[in-house]
Motif scaffolding. Structure first.
Motif, PDB file in Angstrom:
ATOM      1  N   VAL A  75       0.877  -1.174   0.000  1.00 25.07           N
ATOM      2  CA  VAL A  75       0.000   0.000   0.000  1.00 25.07           C
ATOM      3  C   VAL A  75       0.914   1.223   0.000  1.00 25.07           C
ATOM      4  CG1 VAL A  75      -1.774   1.267   1.279  1.00 25.07           C
ATOM      5  CG2 VAL A  75      -1.803  -1.249   1.268  1.00 25.07           C
ATOM      6  N   TYR A  76       0.951   1.928  -1.091  1.00 20.67           N
ATOM      7  CA  TYR A  76       1.828   3.101  -1.206  1.00 20.67           C
ATOM      8  C   TYR A  76       1.175   4.329  -0.580  1.00 20.67           C
ATOM      9  CZ  TYR A  76       4.781   0.479  -4.448  1.00 20.67           C
ATOM     10  OH  TYR A  76       5.625  -0.438  -5.005  1.00 20.67           O
ATOM     11  N   ASP A  77       2.022   5.193  -0.016  1.00 19.53           N
ATOM     12  CA  ASP A  77       1.492   6.451   0.542  1.00 19.53           C
ATOM     13  C   ASP A  77       0.917   7.324  -0.568  1.00 19.53           C
ATOM     14  OD1 ASP A  77       2.256   5.765   3.076  1.00 19.53           O
ATOM     15  OD2 ASP A  77       4.214   6.762   2.953  1.00 19.53           O
ATOM     16  N   ALA A  78       1.564   7.258  -1.734  1.00 21.48           N
ATOM     17  CA  ALA A  78       1.076   8.071  -2.857  1.00 21.48           C
ATOM     18  C   ALA A  78       1.242   7.317  -4.169  1.00 21.48           C
ATOM     19  CB  ALA A  78       1.836   9.391  -2.924  1.00 21.48           C
ATOM     20  N   PHE A  79       0.366   7.617  -5.080  1.00 18.57           N
ATOM     21  CA  PHE A  79       0.422   7.018  -6.420  1.00 18.57           C
ATOM     22  C   PHE A  79       0.263   8.153  -7.419  1.00 18.57           C
ATOM     23  CE2 PHE A  79      -0.915   5.070 -10.270  1.00 18.57           C
ATOM     24  CZ  PHE A  79      -0.624   3.712 -10.243  1.00 18.57           C
ATOM     25  N   VAL A  80       1.193   8.262  -8.353  1.00 15.50           N
ATOM     26  CA  VAL A  80       1.056   9.293  -9.396  1.00 15.50           C
ATOM     27  C   VAL A  80       0.713   8.601 -10.710  1.00 15.50           C
ATOM     28  CG1 VAL A  80       2.092  11.290 -10.525  1.00 15.50           C
ATOM     29  CG2 VAL A  80       2.826  10.656  -8.200  1.00 15.50           C
ATOM     30  N   ALA A  81      -0.471   8.919 -11.238  1.00 15.99           N
ATOM     31  CA  ALA A  81      -0.928   8.354 -12.519  1.00 15.99           C
ATOM     32  C   ALA A  81      -0.634   9.370 -13.611  1.00 15.99           C
ATOM     33  CB  ALA A  81      -2.426   8.081 -12.458  1.00 15.99           C
ATOM     34  N   LEU A  82       0.095   8.943 -14.626  1.00 14.62           N
ATOM     35  CA  LEU A  82       0.504   9.855 -15.688  1.00 14.62           C
ATOM     36  C   LEU A  82      -0.082   9.434 -17.025  1.00 14.62           C
ATOM     37  CD1 LEU A  82       4.235  10.029 -14.565  1.00 14.62           C
ATOM     38  CD2 LEU A  82       2.614  11.924 -14.448  1.00 14.62           C
ATOM     39  N   ASP A  83      -0.697  10.381 -17.732  1.00 11.31           N
ATOM     40  CA  ASP A  83      -1.173  10.145 -19.107  1.00 11.31           C
ATOM     41  C   ASP A  83      -2.300   9.111 -19.172  1.00 11.31           C
ATOM     42  OD1 ASP A  83      -0.640  10.997 -21.830  1.00 11.31           O
ATOM     43  OD2 ASP A  83       0.223   9.040 -22.268  1.00 11.31           O
ATOM     44  N   THR A  84      -3.074   8.978 -18.090  1.00 10.34           N
ATOM     45  CA  THR A  84      -4.072   7.892 -18.090  1.00 10.34           C
ATOM     46  C   THR A  84      -5.222   8.089 -17.099  1.00 10.34           C
ATOM     47  OG1 THR A  84      -4.266   5.465 -18.051  1.00 10.34           O
ATOM     48  CG2 THR A  84      -2.906   6.451 -16.338  1.00 10.34           C
ATOM     49  N   VAL A  85      -6.264   7.315 -17.316  1.00  7.14           N
ATOM     50  CA  VAL A  85      -7.353   7.162 -16.340  1.00  7.14           C
ATOM     51  C   VAL A  85      -7.199   5.767 -15.714  1.00  7.14           C
ATOM     52  CG1 VAL A  85      -9.060   8.716 -17.373  1.00  7.14           C
ATOM     53  CG2 VAL A  85      -8.845   6.391 -18.273  1.00  7.14           C
ATOM     54  N   PRO A  86      -7.780   5.516 -14.533  1.00  7.02           N
ATOM     55  CA  PRO A  86      -7.606   4.203 -13.884  1.00  7.02           C
ATOM     56  C   PRO A  86      -7.980   3.026 -14.784  1.00  7.02           C
ATOM     57  CG  PRO A  86      -8.607   5.748 -12.351  1.00  7.02           C
ATOM     58  CD  PRO A  86      -8.529   6.463 -13.670  1.00  7.02           C
ATOM     59  N   ASP A  87      -9.024   3.181 -15.591  1.00 10.71           N
ATOM     60  CA  ASP A  87      -9.471   2.115 -16.485  1.00 10.71           C
ATOM     61  C   ASP A  87      -8.412   1.628 -17.451  1.00 10.71           C
ATOM     62  OD1 ASP A  87     -11.922   1.809 -15.601  1.00 10.71           O
ATOM     63  OD2 ASP A  87     -12.990   2.714 -17.303  1.00 10.71           O
ATOM     64  N   ARG A  88      -7.449   2.485 -17.739  1.00  9.56           N
ATOM     65  CA  ARG A  88      -6.450   2.157 -18.755  1.00  9.56           C
ATOM     66  C   ARG A  88      -5.103   1.818 -18.141  1.00  9.56           C
ATOM     67  NH1 ARG A  88      -4.330   5.977 -23.105  1.00  9.56           N
ATOM     68  NH2 ARG A  88      -3.731   4.405 -24.621  1.00  9.56           N
ATOM     69  N   MET A  89      -5.095   1.601 -16.798  1.00  5.88           N
ATOM     70  CA  MET A  89      -3.827   1.331 -16.115  1.00  5.88           C
ATOM     71  C   MET A  89      -3.430  -0.133 -16.143  1.00  5.88           C
ATOM     72  SD  MET A  89      -3.923   3.550 -12.686  1.00  5.88           S
ATOM     73  CE  MET A  89      -4.380   5.261 -12.704  1.00  5.88           C
ATOM     74  N   GLY A  90      -4.334  -0.991 -16.581  1.00  2.00           N
ATOM     75  CA  GLY A  90      -4.017  -2.416 -16.592  1.00  2.00           C
ATOM     76  C   GLY A  90      -3.748  -2.903 -15.179  1.00  2.00           C
ATOM     77  N   GLY A  91      -2.674  -3.677 -15.016  1.00  2.00           N
ATOM     78  CA  GLY A  91      -2.348  -4.281 -13.727  1.00  2.00           C
ATOM     79  C   GLY A  91      -2.069  -3.283 -12.613  1.00  2.00           C
ATOM     80  N   ALA A  92      -1.734  -2.039 -12.964  1.00  2.00           N
ATOM     81  CA  ALA A  92      -1.399  -1.047 -11.940  1.00  2.00           C
ATOM     82  C   ALA A  92      -2.652  -0.458 -11.277  1.00  2.00           C
ATOM     83  CB  ALA A  92      -0.554   0.076 -12.550  1.00  2.00           C
ATOM     84  N   ALA A  93      -3.825  -0.727 -11.865  1.00  2.00           N
ATOM     85  CA  ALA A  93      -5.057  -0.131 -11.342  1.00  2.00           C
ATOM     86  C   ALA A  93      -5.324  -0.528  -9.892  1.00  2.00           C
ATOM     87  CB  ALA A  93      -6.240  -0.514 -12.225  1.00  2.00           C
ATOM     88  N   GLU A  94      -4.972  -1.768  -9.555  1.00  2.00           N
ATOM     89  CA  GLU A  94      -5.207  -2.220  -8.172  1.00  2.00           C
ATOM     90  C   GLU A  94      -4.278  -1.527  -7.193  1.00  2.00           C
ATOM     91  OE1 GLU A  94      -5.534  -6.157  -6.842  1.00  2.00           O
ATOM     92  OE2 GLU A  94      -6.662  -6.814  -8.617  1.00  2.00           O
ATOM     93  N   ILE A  95      -3.046  -1.315  -7.629  1.00  2.00           N
ATOM     94  CA  ILE A  95      -2.074  -0.630  -6.777  1.00  2.00           C
ATOM     95  C   ILE A  95      -2.558   0.808  -6.548  1.00  2.00           C
ATOM     96  CG2 ILE A  95       0.366   0.039  -6.536  1.00  2.00           C
ATOM     97  CD1 ILE A  95       1.010  -2.197  -8.617  1.00  2.00           C
ATOM     98  N   TYR A  96      -3.080   1.390  -7.618  1.00  2.00           N
ATOM     99  CA  TYR A  96      -3.647   2.744  -7.544  1.00  2.00           C
ATOM    100  C   TYR A  96      -4.801   2.783  -6.544  1.00  2.00           C
ATOM    101  CZ  TYR A  96      -6.517   6.746  -9.125  1.00  2.00           C
ATOM    102  OH  TYR A  96      -7.282   7.889  -9.184  1.00  2.00           O
ATOM    103  N   SER A  97      -5.701   1.819  -6.649  1.00  2.00           N
ATOM    104  CA  SER A  97      -6.910   1.877  -5.808  1.00  2.00           C
ATOM    105  C   SER A  97      -6.581   1.758  -4.320  1.00  2.00           C
ATOM    106  CB  SER A  97      -7.913   0.806  -6.249  1.00  2.00           C
ATOM    107  OG  SER A  97      -7.399  -0.473  -5.934  1.00  2.00           O
TER     108      SER A  97
END
Ligand code: AMP
Ligand code: MN
Ligand code: MN
Length: 317
Positions: A75-97
């Motif tokens: 569980v990261y303290d922060a997540f920076v999503a670049l050039d994307t929406v969560p739907d398009r993050m693939g496997g990283a979407a769970e880490i983001y959530s």
């Protein structure tokens, strides 16, 4: 304007990611921010997650640090999503959530904003350009500059698409001052192709068709064709732009098969057609002149469905 460092100064762990099938802007932005934060926050855990980038990006410092295995409980303290929406993050979407603080930085007009801190500027050429303006310029070093430069170059077709603004050129000027070999970077990451990439591009162009009174051009590459030429999705970059270069064409559609009756669709336009609006109708997104989506069904049905939307836009033109 928000400063990225002010949002991250007190966190101990940061994940950075972008979208599936990462393009130059995505890889350049993720690596630019990764290298910048490594310098700025030496005591923090910083992880960059992305699908394996294409070999051409091997010139970016520490590209081998990218994690393409998204299986983690962290569980990261922060997540920076670049050039994307969560739907398009693939496997990283769970880490983001799971992340405690979510930061969204993007230039897609189709990004509605997400997370706790959201910076979406559709007038920006690239996420990389926007990201540079969220950094302290005097804290940028040559390696960060190179990664950001690659992002800008790729999303602007080497500073030639209409998304290139005076600010884009100023940022590019500030970056090349670091003295890296920009000409070599452009040649090796943007123009150079392998023989097989060139062959499949030739095949796709040869088999293209003009439709809608020659105002639209389409081409499809099947899985069988990709197997024959021994290429993957990454090798098809640039084909849709080449199709759009045909005189008289307002809109180019390039599709390649990614699964059984599943196609990745790329669209480009000269501005007469808003391809982002078309892509959004089919669950994708992008910009007025460059957009994409994934579609299920036969390629004939997909072309028909896309063309209905495009014809509607072109009917009074
Ligand atoms: P591409 O045709 O994949 O090079 O993408 C063109 C533009 O549309 C890029 O800015 C992409 O980030 C965006 N794009 C492509 N596919 C999608 C999608 N499925 N959802 C949202 N944006 C997309
Ligand atoms: Mn992108
Ligand atoms: Mn982009």
């Amino acid at each position: 304007m928000m400063r990225i460092i002010d949002e991250l100064r007190d966190v101990k762990s940061i994940a950075i990611s972008g979208h599936v099938r990462p393009d130059g802007d995505c890889v350049g932005s993720v690596m630019g921010l990764y290298l910048y934060l490594k310098n700025e926050l030496p005591d923090a855990v910083i992880d960059a997650y992305l699908e394996q980038p294409a070999d051409i990006f091997g010139c970016i410092s520490h590209i081998e640090d990218i994690k393409s295995d998204f299986n983690t409980d962290r569980v990261y303290d922060a997540f920076v999503a670049l050039d994307t929406v969560p739907d398009r993050m693939g496997g990283a979407a769970e880490i983001y959530s799971r992340a405690r603080k979510k930061i969204n930085i993007d230039h897609h007009i189709s990004n509605p904003g997400h997370g706790d801190v959201s910076v979406v500027e559709p007038e920006r050429s690239s996420t990389a350009e926007l990201l540079y303006d969220l950094m302290e310029p005097d804290r940028v070093d040559e390696e960060v500059a190179k990664a950001i430069y690659i992002g800008i170059i790729h999303d602007t077709g080497v500073l030639r698409y209409s998304n290139t603004s005076p600010r884009t050129l100023q940022v590019a000027a500030e970056l090349v001052k670091f003295g890296f070999d920009f000409s070599k970077i452009i040649e090796e990451t943007f123009f150079e192709k392998t023989y097989l990439q060139t062959q499949i591009m030739g095949r796709a162009i040869l088999e293209s068709m003009r439709i809608l009174d020659d105002r639209c051009i389409v081409s499809v590459v099947s899985r069988r064709m990709m197997e024959f030429y021994r290429v993957t999705s990454k090798d098809l970059e640039g084909i849709v732009n080449q199709l759009q270069s045909v005189r008289g064409v307002h809109c180019a559609i390039f599709m390649h098969e990614t699964g059984t009756q599943e196609y990745k669709v790329s669209m480009r336009s000269d501005g007469e057609v808003d391809v982002a609006a078309v892509a959004v109708k089919f669950g994708g997104g992008g910009h007025v002149r460059a957009a994409g989506c994934t579609m299920n069904g036969t390629y004939r049905d997909n072309i028909n469905n896309l063309c209905r939307e495009i014809a509607e836009q072109l009917k009074d033109k």
